[in-house]
Design a protein around this motif. Structure first.
Motif, PDB file in Angstrom:
ATOM      1  N   SER A  21      15.745  40.301 -20.505  1.00 47.09           N
ATOM      2  CA  SER A  21      16.066  41.694 -20.844  1.00 47.09           C
ATOM      3  C   SER A  21      14.785  42.508 -20.969  1.00 47.09           C
ATOM      4  O   SER A  21      13.675  41.953 -20.921  1.00 47.09           O
TER       5      SER A  21
ATOM      6  N   THR B   8      10.245  51.281 -26.745  1.00 51.51           N
ATOM      7  CA  THR B   8      10.610  51.183 -25.334  1.00 51.51           C
ATOM      8  C   THR B   8      12.063  50.738 -25.234  1.00 51.51           C
ATOM      9  O   THR B   8      12.502  49.885 -26.022  1.00 51.51           O
TER      10      THR B   8
ATOM     11  N   ILE C 102      11.502  44.543 -21.433  1.00 49.42           N
ATOM     12  CA  ILE C 102      10.171  44.537 -20.829  1.00 49.42           C
ATOM     13  C   ILE C 102       9.966  43.267 -19.994  1.00 49.42           C
ATOM     14  O   ILE C 102       9.379  43.313 -18.904  1.00 49.42           O
TER      15      ILE C 102
ATOM     16  N   ASP D 171      14.717  27.709 -26.167  1.00 45.25           N
ATOM     17  CA  ASP D 171      14.381  28.413 -27.399  1.00 45.25           C
ATOM     18  C   ASP D 171      12.913  28.119 -27.702  1.00 45.25           C
ATOM     19  O   ASP D 171      12.559  26.982 -28.054  1.00 45.25           O
TER      20      ASP D 171
ATOM     21  N   ASN E 120       5.588  37.387 -23.528  1.00 40.93           N
ATOM     22  CA  ASN E 120       6.351  38.604 -23.838  1.00 40.93           C
ATOM     23  C   ASN E 120       7.458  38.369 -24.868  1.00 40.93           C
ATOM     24  O   ASN E 120       7.757  39.278 -25.638  1.00 40.93           O
TER      25      ASN E 120
ATOM     26  N   SER F 211      15.119  48.709 -24.606  1.00 40.08           N
ATOM     27  CA  SER F 211      15.307  47.256 -24.455  1.00 40.08           C
ATOM     28  C   SER F 211      16.430  46.841 -25.395  1.00 40.08           C
ATOM     29  O   SER F 211      17.078  47.700 -26.005  1.00 40.08           O
TER      30      SER F 211
ATOM     31  N   ARG G 193      16.496  32.336 -23.911  1.00 37.38           N
ATOM     32  CA  ARG G 193      17.554  31.414 -24.364  1.00 37.38           C
ATOM     33  C   ARG G 193      18.840  31.593 -23.567  1.00 37.38           C
ATOM     34  O   ARG G 193      19.524  30.619 -23.262  1.00 37.38           O
ATOM     35  N   ARG G 194      19.181  32.834 -23.198  1.00 35.71           N
ATOM     36  CA  ARG G 194      20.496  33.081 -22.570  1.00 35.71           C
ATOM     37  C   ARG G 194      20.397  32.964 -21.054  1.00 35.71           C
ATOM     38  O   ARG G 194      19.841  33.841 -20.381  1.00 35.71           O
TER      39      ARG G 194
HETATM   40  N1  NAP Z   1      10.904  47.581 -27.002  1.00 37.08           N
HETATM   41  C1  NAP Z   1      10.028  48.010 -27.874  1.00 37.08           C
HETATM   42  O1  NAP Z   1      10.181  49.083 -28.450  1.00 37.08           O
HETATM   43  C2  NAP Z   1       8.790  47.184 -28.160  1.00 37.08           C
HETATM   44  C3  NAP Z   1       7.719  47.827 -28.793  1.00 37.08           C
HETATM   45  C4  NAP Z   1       6.583  47.085 -29.048  1.00 37.08           C
HETATM   46  C5  NAP Z   1       6.517  45.763 -28.710  1.00 37.08           C
HETATM   47  N2  NAP Z   1       7.574  45.167 -28.089  1.00 37.08           N
HETATM   48  C6  NAP Z   1       7.436  43.749 -27.738  1.00 37.08           C
HETATM   49  O2  NAP Z   1       7.792  43.582 -26.382  1.00 37.08           O
HETATM   50  C7  NAP Z   1       8.275  42.265 -26.185  1.00 37.08           C
HETATM   51  C8  NAP Z   1       9.574  42.322 -25.391  1.00 37.08           C
HETATM   52  O3  NAP Z   1      10.560  42.921 -26.195  1.00 37.08           O
HETATM   53  P1  NAP Z   1      11.716  43.885 -25.652  1.00 37.08           P
HETATM   54  O4  NAP Z   1      11.530  45.174 -26.304  1.00 37.08           O
HETATM   55  O5  NAP Z   1      11.814  43.816 -24.185  1.00 37.08           O
HETATM   56  O6  NAP Z   1      12.972  43.229 -26.390  1.00 37.08           O
HETATM   57  P2  NAP Z   1      14.227  42.386 -25.878  1.00 37.08           P
HETATM   58  O7  NAP Z   1      14.990  43.153 -24.873  1.00 37.08           O
HETATM   59  O8  NAP Z   1      14.914  41.979 -27.157  1.00 37.08           O
HETATM   60  O9  NAP Z   1      13.543  41.136 -25.190  1.00 37.08           O
HETATM   61  C9  NAP Z   1      13.077  40.001 -25.879  1.00 37.08           C
HETATM   62  C10 NAP Z   1      13.358  38.790 -25.017  1.00 37.08           C
HETATM   63  O10 NAP Z   1      12.862  37.620 -25.672  1.00 37.08           O
HETATM   64  C11 NAP Z   1      13.830  36.597 -25.567  1.00 37.08           C
HETATM   65  N3  NAP Z   1      13.783  35.746 -26.751  1.00 37.08           N
HETATM   66  C12 NAP Z   1      14.073  36.114 -28.023  1.00 37.08           C
HETATM   67  N4  NAP Z   1      13.996  35.047 -28.830  1.00 37.08           N
HETATM   68  C13 NAP Z   1      13.669  33.994 -28.044  1.00 37.08           C
HETATM   69  C14 NAP Z   1      13.469  32.620 -28.302  1.00 37.08           C
HETATM   70  N5  NAP Z   1      13.584  32.114 -29.541  1.00 37.08           N
HETATM   71  N6  NAP Z   1      13.147  31.804 -27.272  1.00 37.08           N
HETATM   72  C15 NAP Z   1      13.044  32.312 -26.008  1.00 37.08           C
HETATM   73  N7  NAP Z   1      13.215  33.604 -25.705  1.00 37.08           N
HETATM   74  C16 NAP Z   1      13.527  34.430 -26.730  1.00 37.08           C
HETATM   75  C17 NAP Z   1      15.177  37.305 -25.485  1.00 37.08           C
HETATM   76  O11 NAP Z   1      16.111  36.576 -24.706  1.00 37.08           O
HETATM   77  P3  NAP Z   1      17.181  35.563 -25.390  1.00 37.08           P
HETATM   78  O12 NAP Z   1      17.812  36.312 -26.517  1.00 37.08           O
HETATM   79  O13 NAP Z   1      18.100  35.245 -24.273  1.00 37.08           O
HETATM   80  O14 NAP Z   1      16.373  34.393 -25.830  1.00 37.08           O
HETATM   81  C18 NAP Z   1      14.855  38.608 -24.782  1.00 37.08           C
HETATM   82  O15 NAP Z   1      15.120  38.553 -23.406  1.00 37.08           O
HETATM   83  C19 NAP Z   1       8.388  41.643 -27.563  1.00 37.08           C
HETATM   84  O16 NAP Z   1       7.268  40.830 -27.828  1.00 37.08           O
HETATM   85  C20 NAP Z   1       8.386  42.842 -28.490  1.00 37.08           C
HETATM   86  O17 NAP Z   1       7.914  42.548 -29.779  1.00 37.08           O
HETATM   87  C21 NAP Z   1       8.701  45.847 -27.815  1.00 37.08           C
END
Ligand code: NAP
Length: 254
Positions: free
Chosen positions: A21, A188, A23, A64, A91, A190, A43-44
């Motif tokens: 999902s 962002t 980023i 995981d 990521n 997500s 995970r999914r």
């Molecule tokens: N979006 C923002 O506003 C933002 C801002 C600053 C930083 N970030 C950082 O950007 C990165 C990506 O986040 P995102 O915003 O794209 O969020 P996201 O859509 O929630 O993506 C996070 C991904 O990590 C996977 N994940 C979560 N727990 C996991 C686990 N235990 N093992 C393996 N995979 C796991 C999830 O997939 P599953 O659930 O299928 O495992 C998901 O696809 C993160 O490090 C976040 O902290 C995001």
């Protein structure tokens, strides 16, 4: 939109965690469109499958990453499939609201296992391969890796730790020609807010509040982050290491 030079990553093997999902999905696709073989991890399995749609050079591995042995298995899987790893994108990460009066050992452990320990073990497992090919690591931090975040202090602390790991590993691995950088996104689009357990109404309120506070007056799109991740990993940018690039519409300046 992918703005990478055509086939810039041809012959490269890239591991992207959290590729199901947001980023991570964009990042997997940006690298694939630029010629890389990509292993997307999450995970999914159904979410990872969606990421691969229309991108035959993205493979997946469901795991995981909080499980201590998962990181080595991820890197072993990439090496089994393609014989090497050139680029690691750390990521996968989670946000967690945890005010101090609700802070628990379990809450801290779960957050740090994903946001700090897993990137560390993935870097550990991949470094012998990165050394062989002059590879690169890109860690994903946050604006709040270098700004305070009340009520989610441990999320901010985990990203601050990732930024310091980035700088320390950059020096540690520089003699081997391995570069380590980070991208620090601001708010962002997500699944992150939903994954943090917020209701749809709360997600909408947070989004509106964030957009109003960002100098460029909107939240970011995943491709706007993914393109910088690819930029920092690019074989054409071989003299940048140990840097944290904030991509947040100016939020960190406020
Ligand atoms: N979006 C923002 O506003 C933002 C801002 C600053 C930083 N970030 C950082 O950007 C990165 C990506 O986040 P995102 O915003 O794209 O969020 P996201 O859509 O929630 O993506 C996070 C991904 O990590 C996977 N994940 C979560 N727990 C996991 C686990 N235990 N093992 C393996 N995979 C796991 C999830 O997939 P599953 O659930 O299928 O495992 C998901 O696809 C993160 O490090 C976040 O902290 C995001």
């Amino acid at each position: 939109m992918n703005t990478r030079p055509h086939q810039e990553f041809t012959g490269k093997v890239v591991v992207v965690t959290g590729a199901g999902s947001g980023i991570g999905r964009s990042t997997a696709r940006v690298f694939a469109q630029a010629g890389a073989q990509v292993l997307g991890v999450g995970r999914r399995q159904h979410a990872l499958d969606e990421t691969t749609t229309g991108h035959p050079t993205i493979s997946t591995y469901a795991a995981d990453l909080r499980e201590p042995e998962a990181s080595q298995l991820v890197i072993d899987t990439a090496v089994d499939r393609w014989g090497k790893v050139d680029i690691l994108v750390n990521n996968a990460g989670a946000t967690r609201m945890m005010p101090l009066d609700q802070t628990t050992a379990t809450g801290i452990d779960e957050l740090f296992a994903l946001n700090i320990t897993a990137p560390s073990l993935l870097a550990h497992a991949s470094v012998p391969h990165l050394r062989r090919n002059g590879g690169a690591i890109v860690n994903i931090s946050s604006t709040f890796g270098h700004r305070p975040l009340p009520h989610a202090a441990h999320y901010a602390a985990s990203k601050a730790a990732l930024e310091q790991l980035t700088r320390s590993w950059a020096l540690e691995l520089a003699p081997d020609g391995v570069r380590v950088n980070a991208v620090a996104p601001g708010p962002t689009e997500s699944e992150a807010l939903t994954a943090a357990g917020l209701s749809d109404a709360d997600v909408e309120a947070v989004k509106q509040d964030e957009a109003a506070r960002i100098p460029l007056r909107r939240r970011g799109e995943p491709d706007e982050i993914a393109n910088w991740i690819a930029q920092l990993a690019s074989p054409s940018h071989t003299w940048i290491t140990g840097q944290v690039l904030t991509v947040d519409g100016g939020l960190a300046l406020t």
